[in-house]
Each structure stands twice: as C-alpha cells, then as structure tokens.
Design a protein around this motif. Structure first.
Motif, short mmCIF file in Angstrom:
data_model
loop_
_atom_site.label_atom_id
_atom_site.label_comp_id
_atom_site.label_asym_id
_atom_site.label_seq_id
_atom_site.Cartn_x
_atom_site.Cartn_y
_atom_site.Cartn_z
N GLU A 1 -10.34 -6.31 -0.01
CA GLU A 1 -9.30 -6.51 -0.99
C GLU A 1 -8.20 -7.04 -0.55
O GLU A 1 -7.29 -6.26 0.28
CB GLU A 1 -9.10 -5.08 -1.74
N ASP A 2 -7.64 -8.42 -0.86
CA ASP A 2 -6.49 -8.77 -0.13
C ASP A 2 -5.53 -9.32 -1.28
O ASP A 2 -5.06 -10.39 -0.91
CB ASP A 2 -6.63 -9.88 0.91
N THR A 3 -5.30 -8.70 -2.29
CA THR A 3 -4.37 -9.15 -3.19
C THR A 3 -3.25 -8.46 -3.30
O THR A 3 -2.16 -8.75 -4.01
CB THR A 3 -5.05 -9.00 -4.67
N ALA A 4 -2.88 -7.22 -2.75
CA ALA A 4 -2.03 -6.44 -2.71
C ALA A 4 -0.76 -7.22 -2.04
O ALA A 4 -0.90 -7.68 -1.22
CB ALA A 4 -2.21 -5.02 -1.87
N ARG A 5 0.43 -7.04 -2.64
CA ARG A 5 1.55 -7.62 -2.08
C ARG A 5 2.50 -6.70 -1.18
O ARG A 5 3.42 -7.18 -0.65
CB ARG A 5 2.57 -8.22 -3.06
N THR A 6 2.16 -5.39 -1.16
CA THR A 6 3.08 -4.48 -0.46
C THR A 6 2.26 -3.35 0.28
O THR A 6 1.13 -3.14 -0.27
CB THR A 6 4.02 -3.66 -1.34
N SER A 7 2.70 -2.73 1.34
CA SER A 7 2.34 -1.59 1.90
C SER A 7 1.93 -0.40 0.95
O SER A 7 1.02 0.29 0.96
CB SER A 7 2.92 -1.40 3.24
N VAL A 8 2.91 -0.26 0.12
CA VAL A 8 2.86 0.77 -0.83
C VAL A 8 1.69 0.98 -1.72
O VAL A 8 0.90 1.78 -1.78
CB VAL A 8 4.23 0.80 -1.47
N ALA A 9 1.21 -0.22 -2.23
CA ALA A 9 0.34 -0.71 -3.15
C ALA A 9 -1.01 -0.21 -2.46
O ALA A 9 -1.87 0.35 -2.81
CB ALA A 9 0.11 -2.03 -3.57
N LEU A 10 -1.23 -0.58 -1.20
CA LEU A 10 -2.37 -0.59 -0.35
C LEU A 10 -2.52 1.03 0.10
O LEU A 10 -3.49 1.65 -0.09
CB LEU A 10 -2.36 -1.23 1.01
N ILE A 11 -1.41 1.66 0.68
CA ILE A 11 -1.52 3.18 1.05
C ILE A 11 -1.86 4.00 -0.28
O ILE A 11 -2.48 4.88 -0.42
CB ILE A 11 -0.13 3.62 1.59
N ASN A 12 -1.34 3.32 -1.61
CA ASN A 12 -1.65 4.09 -2.71
C ASN A 12 -2.94 3.99 -3.13
O ASN A 12 -3.60 5.11 -3.64
CB ASN A 12 -0.52 3.50 -3.77
N ASN A 13 -3.68 2.91 -3.03
CA ASN A 13 -5.05 2.84 -3.16
C ASN A 13 -6.04 3.67 -2.06
O ASN A 13 -6.75 3.95 -2.39
CB ASN A 13 -5.37 1.52 -3.23
N ILE A 14 -5.48 3.79 -0.80
CA ILE A 14 -6.22 4.59 0.12
C ILE A 14 -6.00 6.00 -0.44
O ILE A 14 -7.16 7.01 -0.71
CB ILE A 14 -5.75 4.62 1.45
N SER A 15 -4.86 6.34 -0.68
CA SER A 15 -4.38 7.79 -0.95
C SER A 15 -5.44 8.13 -2.16
O SER A 15 -5.78 9.53 -2.39
CB SER A 15 -3.09 8.05 -1.40
N LYS A 16 -5.67 7.32 -3.04
CA LYS A 16 -6.30 7.65 -4.53
C LYS A 16 -7.78 7.37 -4.28
O LYS A 16 -8.50 7.71 -5.36
CB LYS A 16 -5.65 6.78 -5.72
N GLY A 17 -8.27 6.86 -3.29
CA GLY A 17 -9.65 6.63 -2.80
C GLY A 17 -10.16 5.25 -3.62
O GLY A 17 -11.50 5.21 -3.46
N ASN A 18 -9.11 4.20 -3.77
CA ASN A 18 -9.68 3.07 -4.40
C ASN A 18 -10.31 2.31 -3.21
O ASN A 18 -10.68 1.22 -3.41
CB ASN A 18 -8.70 2.51 -5.19
#
Length: 159
Positions: A65-82
């Motif tokens: 998944e390489d569409t995220a523009r920020t580290s916040v978006a990626l970390i949020n997706n890890i945190s939520k299990g996405n």
C-alpha cells in the motif's frame, strides 16, 4: 565515484528507514527480509517502495500500500489493523508516534534499519569543464550536511 560506487562522503543526506508494526505482532525484519506480514505500506513516492517490491517478488509479503502521503496515515493504518506493517523514515515515524498517544501501540522493529544515501547530481560536462567548482560544491555540501544548524533543521522538518 569510488570503486564503481557512489562516494558517500559526497552525499547530500542519509535517510534511515525502519519497519513499524503493532505491538505484539509476530512480524520480523532482518533489514533485508520481511516475514509474517501480508500487507505492508510506505509513503507514496518514497524510495523504500523498491525494497518492498522485491519483498513482494520474493513472496515475503502479499501486497504493498503506497498511496499514503504522511507517516500519520500509515501509523494510523497499522494502529487500526488495516496494515500489518509500514516501512517509514525513522525520524518522521518516531516523532509521529511520540506526538500522538493513540499510536502508542505501534513500534519500530529495532535495530534493523535500512540506510539510504542521497546525492546532488552534477553533470559529467560540469565536472570535466570546471573540476574546481565541482570540488567546491562537494566540499561545501559536506560542510553544510555536518553542521549543527542543518541537523537541527532536519529534525524540525521531519517532525
């Protein structure tokens, strides 16, 4: 160029990447191979995506998944299990985690990090026609890169 490879003393900067996962995850990364992850993310346009593509070709991961523009978006997706994991710039990701208590369940898989050197490219023509100018550019680039002012500014920018 030294021995057919770029001379790292001439780099403009070095970026350090690490793999981030949810606490308690069984995912492993030895700096080269990812195991236990299916869906791994990275910021859009970042060079670490090449490493992830190799992992996918080797069937170590299933998707990127390489569409995220920020580290916040990626970390949020890890945190939520996405996402199972994400390869991110260490300074950016660590600052994001420290600044947001809701991301306390996301960790950096220490100590395996991938360092990448980046360079200002000078043309062969310039180097041939004005070698002194080229030498001065490299020398001044190193002086700026090693200065405390530059290092402080980079930490601010990568927050």
């Amino acid at each position: 160029v030294k021995e057919g490879k770029p001379d790292e003393s001439k780099r403009s900067h070095t970026s350090e990447y690490a793999l981030y996962v949810k606490k308690g995850s069984n995912i492993k990364w030895d700096g080269n191979k990812i195991t236990g992850a299916k869906k791994v993310g990275a910021q859009s346009g970042f060079s670490i995506v090449d490493l992830l593509k190799k992992q996918k070709e080797q069937k170590n991961i299933e998707s990127i998944e390489d569409t995220a523009r920020t580290s916040v978006a990626l970390i949020n997706n890890i945190s939520k299990g996405n996402l199972d994991a994400a390869a991110m710039l260490v300074l950016q990701a660590d600052n994001t985690i420290k600044s947001n208590s809701e991301f306390s369940n996301v960790i950096n898989l220490e100590p395996n990090k991938k360092k990448k050197a980046y360079y200002l490219i000078l043309s062969h023509k310039l180097v041939k026609e004005d070698p002194e100018l080229a030498k001065n550019i490299w020398k001044n680039l190193e002086a700026v890169r090693e200065s405390s002012e530059y290092k402080t500014k980079m930490k601010e920018v990568l927050k």
